[in-house]
Write an enzyme that holds these catalytic residues in place. Sequence first.
Site, PDB file in Angstrom:
ATOM      1  N   ARG A  29     -13.759  -6.816  -4.669  1.00  0.00           N
ATOM      2  CA  ARG A  29     -14.170  -5.408  -4.677  1.00  0.00           C
ATOM      3  C   ARG A  29     -13.096  -4.507  -5.277  1.00  0.00           C
ATOM      4  NH1 ARG A  29     -16.387  -7.089   0.288  1.00  0.00           N
ATOM      5  NH2 ARG A  29     -14.655  -6.249   1.521  1.00  0.00           N
ATOM      6  N   ASP A  55      -1.003 -19.309  12.441  1.00  0.00           N
ATOM      7  CA  ASP A  55      -0.442 -18.411  11.428  1.00  0.00           C
ATOM      8  C   ASP A  55       0.572 -19.095  10.527  1.00  0.00           C
ATOM      9  OD1 ASP A  55      -1.825 -16.084  11.803  1.00  0.00           O
ATOM     10  OD2 ASP A  55      -0.387 -15.184  13.167  1.00  0.00           O
ATOM     11  N   ARG A 105       0.848  -1.185   0.000  1.00  0.00           N
ATOM     12  CA  ARG A 105       0.000   0.000   0.000  1.00  0.00           C
ATOM     13  C   ARG A 105       0.885   1.237   0.000  1.00  0.00           C
ATOM     14  NH1 ARG A 105      -1.901  -3.150   4.028  1.00  0.00           N
ATOM     15  NH2 ARG A 105      -0.992  -1.769   5.597  1.00  0.00           N
ATOM     16  N   HIS A 131      -7.970 -14.036  14.973  1.00  0.00           N
ATOM     17  CA  HIS A 131      -6.524 -14.176  15.046  1.00  0.00           C
ATOM     18  C   HIS A 131      -6.197 -15.641  15.315  1.00  0.00           C
ATOM     19  CE1 HIS A 131      -5.116 -10.110  14.591  1.00  0.00           C
ATOM     20  NE2 HIS A 131      -6.027  -9.669  15.459  1.00  0.00           N
TER      21      HIS A 131
END
Length: 378
Positions: free
Chosen positions: A96, A161, A44, A131
């Site tokens: 999206r 994770d 980003r 999480h």
Amino acid sequence: MTDTAPSPGPLRGLRVVEIAALGSAPFAAMMLADAGAEVLRINRPGQTTDDAGILGRGRTTLSLDLKDPCERDRALDAIDRADVLIEGFRPGVMERLGLGPDTCLGRNPALIYARMTGWGQDGPLADTAGHDLNYLALTGALRSIARQGEAPVPPLNLVGDYGGGGMLLVTGILAALYERVSSNTGQVVDAAMIDGTSLLMSGIWNRKATGNWSSEPGTNSIDSGSHFYNVYRTSDDAFMAVGSIEPQFYQRLLLGLGLADADLPAQQDRAQWPAMKDRFARIFQAKTREEWTVVFAELDACVSPVLTLDEAVTDPHIQFRNTLIRGERVEPAPAPRYSRTPGNAGGHGENPEPATTLMTRWASTDCTTPATIRTGQH
């Protein structure tokens, strides 16, 4: 003359676009980069590779605002030439953004579209937050990691994770790439931490199915219930790990503890496990960790000192294998190891090529041909 120099990893020639996310998705991309894949990480605006730390090593990075149509088209140009796309958003986010599987596979039918989530792409909880700890909670894994009568202990974020997440994603990617060799067609890989965590519990489910596992935590042979698979405090407030499961190792454990000739109950007498744990605990508290390390150094009893992270860096075995790389920071070396095509923790060096150079190079080859055909390496 045949070139015998090692190639830079077994995934040389594989092109991966990673949409920057957290935790398990960048871990999977790191593993691919370690193994020689060219990974373009799309950040980003304002985000840097440093934000990912060790998990961001070996990447070429490009900052794009994917909500901007022009910048999204730049991402699509890269995806058009990639073998693998990795994304770790909640279901529907990529759609999206105009980067969903239908769009990307429509443009690049050979693409492996790898999706990493906690709950999966569908189901009642698919759109909710979570999480690692939450995924472990619903699978039964978390409740199983506890001493008897005590609260469950979060096992860091290793199980959900990284083990049940990132490594599951890598497995899915490599399996899909193998299948693509014959089909020349890509597909979507739906990797969910809840699925991966359950898969990692296969051995426990097997014990339960065969009647060898109690639902009460801390009462089984490998969950701190037994005296021969446990952790004991030493006189200097350090710890020793005991994993003497098999009879031959158990006998060597007793020898090291000075109990070889003692009148003891049978190893598998579960009724005596609590008393034996207390007895072992008292014995271990009579010496320091270093003293016990010396005692067991030659016994091959599956007894080890419990090291801190800082101590692990200087452990002789870890140093011998270069399991941890020491430089400006300490980080794990690539794993597993390959005899002919070793990986590289820096991917393509400490200074990866600029994104513009990488994209230009990708554009100079046939973007409709998968790496399996394009390089002849896989």
